[in-house]
Design an enzyme around this catalytic site. Sequence first.
Site, PDB file in Angstrom:
ATOM      1  N   CYS A 275       0.872  -1.174   0.000  1.00 41.29           N
ATOM      2  CA  CYS A 275       0.000   0.000   0.000  1.00 41.29           C
ATOM      3  C   CYS A 275       0.912   1.229   0.000  1.00 41.29           C
ATOM      4  O   CYS A 275       2.101   1.116  -0.327  1.00 41.29           O
ATOM      5  CB  CYS A 275      -1.003  -0.038   1.153  1.00 41.29           C
ATOM      6  SG  CYS A 275      -0.333   0.139   2.804  1.00 41.29           S
TER       7      CYS A 275
ATOM      8  N   HIS B 294      13.036 -16.166  12.071  1.00 49.13           N
ATOM      9  CA  HIS B 294      12.746 -16.237  13.514  1.00 49.13           C
ATOM     10  C   HIS B 294      11.249 -16.278  13.823  1.00 49.13           C
ATOM     11  O   HIS B 294      10.838 -16.922  14.790  1.00 49.13           O
ATOM     12  CB  HIS B 294      13.345 -15.020  14.237  1.00 49.13           C
ATOM     13  CG  HIS B 294      14.837 -15.050  14.307  1.00 49.13           C
ATOM     14  ND1 HIS B 294      15.561 -14.284  15.193  1.00 49.13           N
ATOM     15  CD2 HIS B 294      15.757 -15.744  13.598  1.00 49.13           C
ATOM     16  CE1 HIS B 294      16.858 -14.504  15.031  1.00 49.13           C
ATOM     17  NE2 HIS B 294      17.005 -15.374  14.054  1.00 49.13           N
TER      18      HIS B 294
END
Length: 157
Positions: A66, A99
């Site tokens: 966006c 992670h």
Amino acid sequence: MRIAVGSDHGGFPLKLPIAEELARLGHEVVDCGAHVFEPADDYPDFAEAVALAVQRGDSDRGVLICGSGVGASIAANKFAGVRAAICHDTYSAHQGVEHDDMNLLCLGARIVGSELALELVRAFAAATFSNEERHRRRLAKVLSFEARSMNSTEEAT
Ligand code: RB5
């Protein structure tokens, strides 16, 4: 990988270059729109399309663009199973996958230029979850929040 790509008008200038780069890298791109530049369109509509593709497993990952990346990430994170984040540096774009098992990359086309955007997408697409115990443990805690919040919503209705 199958990767859903979507943008509103704010992200539109980057959508095609990103889709082309992912295809060049051998990924299957699922185009969730916008298909034309429409200045009055709304980012939640494209966030929903990309997030649902990831949530349902129709796509392995998503890229949502966006103007700022903010609205896209807020909207996409409302969908259970979606782990979306804005990453405007390459470290976060791969570390978020390694992670945190991030499965949806959000970008702001008014913030990053096209070359950086392509580097971010390359870093995101090339990364895999590390599966190390400490990361699985932390992810399980995050997923428990999602389960808890879904249960509390059901109880309230
Ligand atoms: C659209 O003008 C803009 O608000 C949108 O693309 C996005 O930046 C929202 O977070």
